[in-house]
Scaffold this motif. Sequence first.
Motif, PDB file in Angstrom:
ATOM      1  N   ARG A 196       0.451   8.009   5.975  1.00 53.58           N
ATOM      2  CA  ARG A 196       0.927   8.420   4.714  1.00 53.58           C
ATOM      3  C   ARG A 196      -0.007   8.464   3.699  1.00 53.58           C
ATOM      4  O   ARG A 196       0.060   9.570   2.915  1.00 53.58           O
ATOM      5  CB  ARG A 196       1.782   6.881   4.206  1.00 53.58           C
ATOM      6  CG  ARG A 196       2.201   7.143   2.829  1.00 53.58           C
ATOM      7  CD  ARG A 196       3.247   8.354   2.735  1.00 53.58           C
ATOM      8  NE  ARG A 196       4.108   8.098   1.538  1.00 53.58           N
ATOM      9  CZ  ARG A 196       4.144   9.250   0.667  1.00 53.58           C
ATOM     10  NH1 ARG A 196       4.221  10.590   1.339  1.00 53.58           N
ATOM     11  NH2 ARG A 196       4.673   9.276  -0.503  1.00 53.58           N
ATOM     12  N   ALA A 197      -1.299   8.149   3.898  1.00 50.34           N
ATOM     13  CA  ALA A 197      -2.290   8.168   2.913  1.00 50.34           C
ATOM     14  C   ALA A 197      -2.951   9.694   3.051  1.00 50.34           C
ATOM     15  O   ALA A 197      -3.359  10.500   2.089  1.00 50.34           O
ATOM     16  CB  ALA A 197      -3.540   7.175   2.996  1.00 50.34           C
ATOM     17  N   ASN A 198      -2.991  10.045   4.436  1.00 46.83           N
ATOM     18  CA  ASN A 198      -3.623  11.692   4.847  1.00 46.83           C
ATOM     19  C   ASN A 198      -2.551  12.569   4.207  1.00 46.83           C
ATOM     20  O   ASN A 198      -2.655  13.490   3.555  1.00 46.83           O
ATOM     21  CB  ASN A 198      -3.520  11.676   6.028  1.00 46.83           C
ATOM     22  CG  ASN A 198      -4.766  10.994   6.785  1.00 46.83           C
ATOM     23  OD1 ASN A 198      -5.895  10.919   5.705  1.00 46.83           O
ATOM     24  ND2 ASN A 198      -4.951  10.593   7.902  1.00 46.83           N
ATOM     25  N   LEU A 232       0.646   4.218  -2.724  1.00 47.92           N
ATOM     26  CA  LEU A 232       0.589   5.423  -2.257  1.00 47.92           C
ATOM     27  C   LEU A 232       1.840   6.537  -2.960  1.00 47.92           C
ATOM     28  O   LEU A 232       1.352   7.772  -3.382  1.00 47.92           O
ATOM     29  CB  LEU A 232       0.587   5.768  -0.635  1.00 47.92           C
ATOM     30  CG  LEU A 232      -0.670   5.356  -0.186  1.00 47.92           C
ATOM     31  CD1 LEU A 232      -0.402   5.309   1.427  1.00 47.92           C
ATOM     32  CD2 LEU A 232      -1.990   6.138  -0.343  1.00 47.92           C
ATOM     33  N   GLU A 283       0.934   9.472  -5.513  1.00 54.10           N
ATOM     34  CA  GLU A 283       1.246  10.861  -5.300  1.00 54.10           C
ATOM     35  C   GLU A 283       2.164  11.637  -6.470  1.00 54.10           C
ATOM     36  O   GLU A 283       1.901  12.669  -6.743  1.00 54.10           O
ATOM     37  CB  GLU A 283       2.156  11.213  -4.022  1.00 54.10           C
ATOM     38  CG  GLU A 283       2.772  12.361  -3.791  1.00 54.10           C
ATOM     39  CD  GLU A 283       3.566  12.385  -2.176  1.00 54.10           C
ATOM     40  OE1 GLU A 283       3.407  13.424  -1.791  1.00 54.10           O
ATOM     41  OE2 GLU A 283       4.202  11.150  -1.782  1.00 54.10           O
ATOM     42  N   VAL A 329      -7.203   2.962  -2.646  1.00 54.31           N
ATOM     43  CA  VAL A 329      -6.022   2.671  -1.418  1.00 54.31           C
ATOM     44  C   VAL A 329      -6.629   2.786  -0.015  1.00 54.31           C
ATOM     45  O   VAL A 329      -6.329   1.865   1.021  1.00 54.31           O
ATOM     46  CB  VAL A 329      -4.836   3.578  -1.522  1.00 54.31           C
ATOM     47  CG1 VAL A 329      -3.595   3.080  -0.527  1.00 54.31           C
ATOM     48  CG2 VAL A 329      -4.276   3.190  -3.295  1.00 54.31           C
ATOM     49  N   MET A 330      -7.150   3.754   0.454  1.00 53.38           N
ATOM     50  CA  MET A 330      -7.612   4.004   1.686  1.00 53.38           C
ATOM     51  C   MET A 330      -8.871   2.946   2.050  1.00 53.38           C
ATOM     52  O   MET A 330      -8.608   2.677   3.276  1.00 53.38           O
ATOM     53  CB  MET A 330      -8.311   5.461   1.757  1.00 53.38           C
ATOM     54  CG  MET A 330      -7.250   6.684   1.554  1.00 53.38           C
ATOM     55  SD  MET A 330      -7.443   8.326   1.861  1.00 53.38           S
ATOM     56  CE  MET A 330      -7.625   8.124   3.802  1.00 53.38           C
ATOM     57  N   LYS A 371      -2.971  12.745   0.442  1.00 55.16           N
ATOM     58  CA  LYS A 371      -4.156  13.573   0.286  1.00 55.16           C
ATOM     59  C   LYS A 371      -3.957  14.939   0.219  1.00 55.16           C
ATOM     60  O   LYS A 371      -4.253  15.644  -0.495  1.00 55.16           O
ATOM     61  CB  LYS A 371      -5.226  12.973   0.975  1.00 55.16           C
ATOM     62  CG  LYS A 371      -6.657  13.599   0.738  1.00 55.16           C
ATOM     63  CD  LYS A 371      -7.672  12.945   1.748  1.00 55.16           C
ATOM     64  CE  LYS A 371      -9.183  13.521   1.618  1.00 55.16           C
ATOM     65  NZ  LYS A 371      -9.921  12.739   2.460  1.00 55.16           N
ATOM     66  N   LEU A 416       0.582  -1.175  -0.159  1.00 52.22           N
ATOM     67  CA  LEU A 416      -0.061  -0.005   0.009  1.00 52.22           C
ATOM     68  C   LEU A 416       0.847   1.382   0.058  1.00 52.22           C
ATOM     69  O   LEU A 416       0.302   2.178  -0.601  1.00 52.22           O
ATOM     70  CB  LEU A 416      -0.919   0.079   1.151  1.00 52.22           C
ATOM     71  CG  LEU A 416      -1.877  -0.989   1.162  1.00 52.22           C
ATOM     72  CD1 LEU A 416      -3.189  -0.727   2.533  1.00 52.22           C
ATOM     73  CD2 LEU A 416      -2.881  -0.639  -0.100  1.00 52.22           C
ATOM     74  N   ILE A 467      -7.034   0.034   3.757  1.00 58.38           N
ATOM     75  CA  ILE A 467      -6.131   0.040   4.853  1.00 58.38           C
ATOM     76  C   ILE A 467      -6.762  -0.870   5.952  1.00 58.38           C
ATOM     77  O   ILE A 467      -5.929  -1.384   6.997  1.00 58.38           O
ATOM     78  CB  ILE A 467      -6.287   1.631   5.585  1.00 58.38           C
ATOM     79  CG1 ILE A 467      -5.428   2.432   4.302  1.00 58.38           C
ATOM     80  CG2 ILE A 467      -5.422   1.803   6.692  1.00 58.38           C
ATOM     81  CD1 ILE A 467      -5.240   3.926   4.541  1.00 58.38           C
ATOM     82  N   LEU A 480      -6.915   7.190  -4.808  1.00 61.21           N
ATOM     83  CA  LEU A 480      -6.701   7.166  -3.416  1.00 61.21           C
ATOM     84  C   LEU A 480      -7.577   6.833  -2.692  1.00 61.21           C
ATOM     85  O   LEU A 480      -7.405   6.230  -1.445  1.00 61.21           O
ATOM     86  CB  LEU A 480      -6.371   8.760  -3.129  1.00 61.21           C
ATOM     87  CG  LEU A 480      -5.880   9.028  -1.733  1.00 61.21           C
ATOM     88  CD1 LEU A 480      -4.603   8.382  -1.451  1.00 61.21           C
ATOM     89  CD2 LEU A 480      -5.747  10.614  -1.232  1.00 61.21           C
TER      90      LEU A 480
END
Length: 344
Positions: free
Chosen positions: A67-69, A12, A16, A49-50, A72, A8, A53, A46
Amino acid sequence: MTPAGASLLDRLAGIEAEGLAAIGEARDPDGLESARVEYLGRNGRLACVMSSIGKVEPAARRGVGQRANAVKTALREALERQDRQLAATARAPSGGVDLTLPPRGRWVGGVHPVTRVIDEICDIFAELGFTRVLGPEVESTWYNFTALNIPLDHPAADMMDTFYLDEDTVLRTHTSPVQARVMEAFAPPVRVVVPGLAYRRDSFDPSHAPAFEQIEGLAVDEGVDFVEFRAAIQHFVRHFFGAGTKSRFRPSFYPFTEPSAEVDVSCAVCQGSGCPTCKRTGWITIMGSGMVDPAVFEAVGYDPERYTGYAFGMGPARIAMVRHGIPDMRLLYEGEMSFLGQFV
């Protein structure tokens, strides 16, 4: 970190990098919106992916979520920057024209308040059969003075009052010379109003100007008397100032009329009770007038035993000042658009 968490994080990183590139390559609002939907939309990359989690083991879940936040936030900030850049580009000058400047206000033309007064006065007297005529502003001393029963040694003909171009030529000091020209050219009956500029050696102050508008009136026929004269002036006063306006005649002297009178109207500001506008008298003088002197008829070839008439003269600028409550005559002639614009 477990293989699921590492996978993941790799996804990400790719989102990005690719998302920032897509946002930076957008060249219009539609392209920018497409990038936003693809990477940050409800069903975007995105979001996919989230949604995964929750399947990551608890020990790695926190790091992946942070990392996802961060991804974003980075994509949103890039979207905002690119949106501002596109808006600035759209406003940028094209061909040397700065489109970011506010537009210039649209100018609306209008009739000058003095001209409006002149037209209204002429229209009122037209109801009584008066014709509007014009004449030259450069006059001979004969038309400007002698034909009007004003000797050249009269104070009005002195250099302190008159602009002389040569010994026998002047800038007219009133519009009355046109009356003499009309009577020379036409036999009675004659009824004319004569608007136009006049010139005198006056200081430019709140109540005087060296060049000013004036209106003369003349009526000549058999049997014209003071009763008709007074009725014509009262007709003008009622129609111009209002039916409730009072008028009065005061004895005066003018070389070209006999008897002569000044015409006053009741002050519209205080309704006759007295105020600074009317100098506490309750009355405002609007014109000089009188029955035409027989000497004027003789000068232009009319038979004074057969014909009679009346004449009057008034200043439209002063009348405009009374109507609009203007305290200074100079405001009418200085061409200040912020002042004149209120009369459009």
